[in-house]
Scaffold this motif. Structure first.
Motif, PDB file in Angstrom:
ATOM      1  N   UNK A 111       0.830  -1.189   0.000  1.00  0.00           N
ATOM      2  CA  UNK A 111       0.000   0.000   0.000  1.00  0.00           C
ATOM      3  C   UNK A 111       0.877   1.256   0.000  1.00  0.00           C
ATOM      4  N   UNK A 112       0.448   2.278  -0.752  1.00  0.00           N
ATOM      5  CA  UNK A 112       1.222   3.515  -0.806  1.00  0.00           C
ATOM      6  C   UNK A 112       2.442   3.359  -1.692  1.00  0.00           C
ATOM      7  N   UNK A 113       3.473   4.163  -1.430  1.00  0.00           N
ATOM      8  CA  UNK A 113       4.680   4.170  -2.259  1.00  0.00           C
ATOM      9  C   UNK A 113       5.792   3.304  -1.687  1.00  0.00           C
ATOM     10  N   UNK A 114       5.554   2.698  -0.529  1.00  0.00           N
ATOM     11  CA  UNK A 114       6.566   1.832   0.077  1.00  0.00           C
ATOM     12  C   UNK A 114       6.078   0.392   0.047  1.00  0.00           C
ATOM     13  N   UNK A 153       7.522   9.525  -8.136  1.00  0.00           N
ATOM     14  CA  UNK A 153       6.762   9.925  -9.322  1.00  0.00           C
ATOM     15  C   UNK A 153       7.553  10.952 -10.116  1.00  0.00           C
ATOM     16  N   UNK A 154       7.522  10.809 -11.437  1.00  0.00           N
ATOM     17  CA  UNK A 154       8.176  11.752 -12.351  1.00  0.00           C
ATOM     18  C   UNK A 154       7.352  11.814 -13.627  1.00  0.00           C
ATOM     19  N   UNK A 206       4.678   6.698 -11.931  1.00  0.00           N
ATOM     20  CA  UNK A 206       5.442   6.119 -10.833  1.00  0.00           C
ATOM     21  C   UNK A 206       6.610   5.296 -11.383  1.00  0.00           C
ATOM     22  N   UNK A 207       7.700   5.310 -10.646  1.00  0.00           N
ATOM     23  CA  UNK A 207       8.850   4.473 -10.992  1.00  0.00           C
ATOM     24  C   UNK A 207       9.513   3.997  -9.702  1.00  0.00           C
ATOM     25  N   UNK A 215      17.633   4.344  -8.345  1.00  0.00           N
ATOM     26  CA  UNK A 215      17.426   4.470  -9.776  1.00  0.00           C
ATOM     27  C   UNK A 215      16.992   5.881 -10.164  1.00  0.00           C
ATOM     28  N   UNK A 216      17.230   6.222 -11.439  1.00  0.00           N
ATOM     29  CA  UNK A 216      16.652   7.426 -12.041  1.00  0.00           C
ATOM     30  C   UNK A 216      15.267   7.054 -12.577  1.00  0.00           C
ATOM     31  N   UNK A 217      14.458   8.055 -12.960  1.00  0.00           N
ATOM     32  CA  UNK A 217      13.159   7.733 -13.560  1.00  0.00           C
ATOM     33  C   UNK A 217      13.264   6.875 -14.817  1.00  0.00           C
TER      34      UNK A 217
END
Length: 500
Positions: A190-193, A211-212, A216-217, A236-238
């Protein structure tokens, strides 16, 4: 009126009145008194009717909606016994649509708890309470589809047993945890983690999203074993390029590889490998680690401009490459000196400086980070007459200095002296790489210093005029920020400045 019709009409009215009475009494039973919430007051946690001496018993209408945690327009009807909620509470919007129900006993939540979406009317929550604490099955539902999106089991207010969560569609499982004595095992995305647990400790692969450009990445990927980092960790980069790769062993960092990318061009700018030579290295301080292996720098065109070879913090070799107009021009070296900067690497050799057109303008001769000589190429008026010669600037403390000399090997020096003026007291041959210019006067070349100074004075005059014109233009803008300096005005300024 026909008697049969009259009897039928009375029967319908009696039935309607009975239905309304049953709905009004459905909260928990009959009360002798109903009052509006505005006729009550809260005194030390008990509800009193205004001007009454004893806690209120009866039904309170139009009680604020947030009593059951609902934020919407509407109100609640609540049964009160001796000043405390006791029985069922029903909250509705201004149109009478039920938004929440709950059950109380002596002021504490006890029994079912339900909530409904104001727009769709679909049930969004169903739970149970015991003695003021969540107890038993708790469920959440999507207000759009009505599908289940959360299922959790509680015992005396604490998660106990299985907890599962789904995405908004209700089809994809995004969390599956088993709770035992307050500790979880399983995964939770759940969420970004995105986390995985074993006995409430991070265990296995962990991912963090960012987010970019509206997408999401995966920003980082870490590996844990029983709560400590172990194995490969990445950032990582996007675009998915690895910017940092660290290796841990039982919570201790062992090595790290860093690749920096340009924000504007997206091309790689820097690459370096680091080693932890002891167990007490701070993983958040790269300076605590030692460089090892190859280190490289690139310019915006993708050309390698610096290469260094390290062996556990000791510099083996350092070479800088100078590029001009897309072509490799020259190289100089880097050497280490004690007590200088984080790496201690300074320049050694010839650093050639070019303008934006790729024309050579200056040469800085370095010796272990110290400027030994500064050489300037001649203006066109003199270079044709003295081919192969450059001007030697005697002393930076006595003459204007047309370069910003950076002794740090990782920083490039720059030339800014397009209108630089100096008395070229000595012309010398262009020195060979690694050599200083011979500053002795036995060249057999008669240098006409008056001619040199005439050229220099002309340059100085042009520079002074330009500065004067700029000063007059700035004065116009200072008086009126919206004023335009026309071509005629510039010509007038130029004439005035040349006269003076």
């Amino acid at each position: 009126m026909n008697k049969e019709i009259l009897v039928l009409e009375n029967t319908r009215r009696s039935f309607a009145l009975s239905t309304i009475t049953i709905a009004a009494l459905s909260l928990s039973g009959c009360f002798d008194e109903e009052v509006d919430a505005r006729q009550t007051q809260d005194i030390q946690g008990l509800i009193y009717k205004v001007h009454a001496d004893d806690p209120f018993t009866g039904r309170v209408l139009n009680y604020p909606m947030n009593f059951l945690g609902v934020i919407s327009l509407g109100s609640c009807a609540m049964d009160i016994k001796k000043g405390l909620p006791d029985g069922e509470v029903i909250c509705s919007d201004n149109n009478g649509k039920v938004l929440a129900t709950g059950e109380f006993s002596a002021g504490k939540r006890n029994g079912k708890d339900e909530k409904f979406d104001p727009a769709s009317g679909k049930k969004t929550f169903s739970g149970n309470w015991a003695n003021g604490l969540q107890d038993g099955l708790q469920e959440q539902f999507s207000p759009k589809t009505g599908g289940k999106i959360l299922e959790a089991h509680y015992t005396a207010g604490k998660l106990d047993g299985r907890e599962r969560a789904w995405d908004d569609s209700g089809k994809t499982l995004i969390a599956d945890l088993e709770w035992t004595a307050g500790k979880r095992t399983g995964f939770d995305n759940r969420g970004t983690q995105m986390r995985t647990y074993l006995n409430d400790q991070l265990h296995g692969t962990q991912k963090t999203l960012s987010i970019a450009d509206g997408h999401f990445y995966i920003e980082s990927e870490q590996h844990y074993s029983n709560g400590v980092q172990d194995g490969v960790q990445k950032k990582f980069t996007p675009k998915g390029e690895v910017t940092e790769l660290s290796v841990f062993e039982n919570g201790k960092i062992r090595s790290r590889t860093i690749d920096k990318y340009s924000y504007s061009t997206g091309k790689r700018e820097h690459h370096v490998n680091l080693l932890a030579l002891s167990d007490d290295v701070n993983q958040y301080m790269d300076s605590d680690m030692s460089k090892d292996g190859e280190e490289q720098y690139w310019d915006d065109n993708g050309n390698v401009i610096r290469e260094l070879q390290w062996d556990k913090g000791r510099l083996i070799k350092a070479t800088a490459t100078v590029w001009a107009a897309g072509n490799k021009d020259s190289e100089y070296q880097g050497v280490t000196i004690e007590n200088y900067g984080p790496t201690g690497v300074v320049k050694d050799g010839h650093e050639r400086l070019f303008d934006n057109k790729g024309e050579l303008k200056a040469i800085i001769v370095w010796k272990a980070g110290v400027v030994k000589q500064l050489l300037l190429t001649l203006p066109p008026e003199l270079s044709a007459k003295y081919p192969g010669k450059v001007a030697l600037i005697p002393d930076r403390n006595q003459w204007p200095w047309p370069v910003r000399d950076e002794r740090d090997f990782e920083e490039a020096s720059t030339y800014f002296g397009d209108r630089f003026v100096a008395r070229f007291e000595q012309l010398v041959d262009m020195p060979a790489p690694g050599q200083v210019a011979n500053a002795k006067s036995d060249y057999g070349l008669e240098v006409n210093t008056d001619e040199l100074n005439t050229v220099a004075s002309a340059e100085a005059s042009n520079s002074d005029v330009d500065a004067c014109v700029q000063k007059k233009s700035d004065a116009v803008h200072a008086e009126n920020t919206e004023a335009l300096v026309t071509h005629d005005m510039l010509e007038e300024f130029t004439q005035e400045c040349q006269v003076h």
